[in-house]
Scaffold this active site. Structure first.
Site, PDB file in Angstrom:
ATOM      1  N   LYS A   1      85.637  79.398  58.596  1.00 34.68           N
ATOM      2  CA  LYS A   1      86.635  79.234  57.545  1.00 34.68           C
ATOM      3  C   LYS A   1      87.925  78.599  58.056  1.00 34.68           C
ATOM      4  O   LYS A   1      88.698  78.047  57.286  1.00 34.68           O
ATOM      5  CB  LYS A   1      86.886  80.566  56.860  1.00 34.68           C
TER       6      LYS A   1
HETATM    7  C1  LIG Z   1      82.149  82.930  54.710  1.00 36.99           C
HETATM    8  C2  LIG Z   1      81.047  82.984  55.687  1.00 36.99           C
HETATM    9  C3  LIG Z   1      79.742  82.615  55.336  1.00 36.99           C
HETATM   10  C4  LIG Z   1      79.376  82.194  53.937  1.00 36.99           C
HETATM   11  O1  LIG Z   1      79.915  80.950  53.595  1.00 36.99           O
HETATM   12  P1  LIG Z   1      80.015  80.514  52.061  1.00 36.99           P
HETATM   13  O2  LIG Z   1      80.769  79.253  52.066  1.00 36.99           O
HETATM   14  O3  LIG Z   1      80.728  81.618  51.357  1.00 36.99           O
HETATM   15  O4  LIG Z   1      78.609  80.367  51.570  1.00 36.99           O
HETATM   16  C5  LIG Z   1      78.782  82.626  56.324  1.00 36.99           C
HETATM   17  N1  LIG Z   1      79.058  83.037  57.583  1.00 36.99           N
HETATM   18  C6  LIG Z   1      80.291  83.409  57.948  1.00 36.99           C
HETATM   19  C7  LIG Z   1      80.529  83.860  59.346  1.00 36.99           C
HETATM   20  C8  LIG Z   1      81.329  83.385  57.025  1.00 36.99           C
HETATM   21  O5  LIG Z   1      82.566  83.753  57.410  1.00 36.99           O
END
Ligand SMILES: *Cc1c(COP(=O)(O)O)cnc(C)c1O
Length: 497
Positions: free
Chosen positions: A112
């Protein structure tokens, strides 16, 4: 380029406005009005570029109301020494057909960061460009990783305040500590007694609560969102799909024009949707493989065309994917159903009133043409961490392990020989208790998350990321806990209005 709402009830806006507001006033999500296309020459042209140069070329296609200089400033501030890899999102080879795209070299050790290190810069420029006078209040619901990444990205950014709600039992000890120790005069984190869906629903309700909105207005404030429903979160994620493709060309794994697969561990459907936008723009993609944990509502949807959230919610070892309502799917549905906002409204109404909707045959088939989906249990996740470490000496976090396990299932069904990229969303150290358990069994049980960081590092020779060191020694700065129906009151209290 202008943006329109998936629900058809808001006026079209430029990207600065879409980024500033997050969600459209009619409750829909902003999508680009026109299709953006690139050709193979464009892709060839980014092969020898840095990540930052690739980002500039791709983002300027979507954010055309920002000048090239503005975008350059945002990109150069977002992707620098704060990442532990100069390549920002390096691609690592696992075997002759399988590669890992590491998206966790940012300050909070999860993917993120790629979006949330740049979003505040895009937002500050958006505030200026739109002549906004109000202070922007960023409201976030997090299943763990978004919260810290957003707090880190927005900390001390002028003209903004950020409030993060997280489910009190839905995040790991390390994730929680990352949030509650966050510094910055404009940052707030609060635990909610409930699961992620409760938390996300609470935040969604506050966003559309007229009383709260008016109260903010009177105090010179305005809400925005840093959740992946914000276009400014999504668009930076398109870049790394191109970047991975360019890197595979550079390494002579593929030739220009060859198709590849991406396997994406999925929760809110943001990351894999960015992959779809890359594909839609012309990136040569064979399959987008959607990997879920036991909360496999998306996998079922891809197979059956029926989205049914009326099922038990599981807490799994991949908590950032413990989600039953994947908000960003709405954007894909809109793109796939011929941009029919009336149909979107009726599906979303069914989802909120009945907990289920079915899409028409054509929409379903269009989705199935490029997407493939399957899910993994916790036991399979653990087994895949162990086997990849034993076979390749490579450490997977639990989310990435779900992707690897789903890829193994995909191979059993298809025997597809296409070069494949596993999208790795977190550092193995971030979810170290599960990773240590997978590798060392019961020995891991006796240790806390911090002892396990050391153990994991000692045994594997991998370095503990800076962002996770000394977390247990930092001062706790946020200790608010609220009931799920008290989130609104908590916001008012925090803002002092
Ligand atoms: C947020 C997250 C996901 C999921 O991603 P999306 O974009 O919500 O589908 C997968 N793995 C990790 C480690 C995350 O932080």
């Amino acid at each position: 380029m202008k943006y329109e709402s998936t629900r058809g009830g808001s006026k079209d806006v430029f990207s600065a406005e879409a980024i500033k507001t997050g969600i459209a006033p009619d409750g829909g999500l902003y999508v680009p009005k026109e299709k953006v296309s690139v050709d193979l020459k464009f892709i060839e042209g980014i092969v020898n570029d840095t990540y930052q140069e690739r980002a500039k070329k791709i983002l300027s296609l979507f954010l055309s109301d920002y000048t090239y200089e503005e975008l350059s400033e945002c990109i150069d501030s977002a992707y620098g020494d704060n990442f532990s890899s100069a390549e920002i999102t390096p691609v690592v080879k696992l075997n002759d057909q399988l590669h890992v795209l590491e998206l966790w070299h940012g300050p909070t050790c999860a993917f993120k960061d790629i979006a949330l290190q740049i979003l505040p810069h895009l937002m500050v420029k958006a505030i200026k460009k739109t002549g906004e006078k109000s202070e922007i209040v960023i409201l976030v619901a997090t299943s763990g990783d978004t919260g810290k990444a957003a707090l880190d990205g927005f900390a001390d950014v002028d003209g903004t305040r950020i409030i993060v709600f997280f489910p009190d039992k839905g995040v790991s000890e390390i994730q929680k500590l990352q949030m509650v120790t966050q510094e910055g005069k404009n940052t707030y984190a609060a635990a909610v007694k409930g699961n992620f869906d409760d938390t996300q629903n609470g935040v969604k309700r506050i966003f559309t609560d007229d009383t709260v909105i008016n109260c903010l207005n009177q105090n010179g404030m305005k809400f925005s969102s840093a959740n992946s429903i914000n276009w400014g979160r999504l668009v930076p994620q398109i870049v790394y799909y191109f970047s991975a493709y360019a890197d595979l060309i550079k390494k002579e794994v593929i030739k220009i024009g060859d198709k590849i697969n991406f396997v994406v561990p999925t929760g809110n459907f943001g990351n894999i949707l960015a992959a779809w936008y890359a594909y839609d723009m012309g990136l040569p993609v064979n399959r987008l493989i959607c990997a879920s944990n036991e909360n496999n509502v998306l996998t079922d949807f891809i197979i059956k065309g029926v989205y049914d959230r009326r099922r038990d919610f599981f807490r799994t070892l991949s908590p950032s994917m413990d989600i039953l309502i994947s908000s960003n799917l709405e954007r894909l549905l809109y793109e796939m159903n011929g941009r029919d906002s009336e149909m979107i409204r009726s599906w979303m109404r069914d989802l909120s009133e009945k907990g289920i909707y079915s899409v028409d045959y054509e929409t379903k088939e269009r989705i199935r043409k490029v997407f493939w989906g399957d899910s993994s249990t916790d036991a399979e996740t653990i087994a895949s961490i162990k086997s990849v470490y034993e076979d390749c000496g490579y450490l997977l976090d639990t989310h990435t392990a779900v992707a690897v396990d789903v890829y193994d299932k995909y191979m059993i069904y298809t025997s597809d020989m296409t070069q494949t990229v596993i999208v790795s969303t977190a550092s193995p150290f971030k979810f170290n208790s599960s990773v240590a358990k997978a590798l060392f069994g019961d020995e891991a049980d006796e240790k806390d998350e911090f002892e396990l960081l050391e153990l994991l590092s000692e045994r594997t020779g991998w370095n503990i990321p800076d962002g996770l060191k000394n977390l247990d020694k930092k001062e706790i700065l946020h200790n608010t806990v609220c009931e799920k129906d008290e989130m609104r009151k908590t916001v008012i209290k925090i803002l002092g209005i």
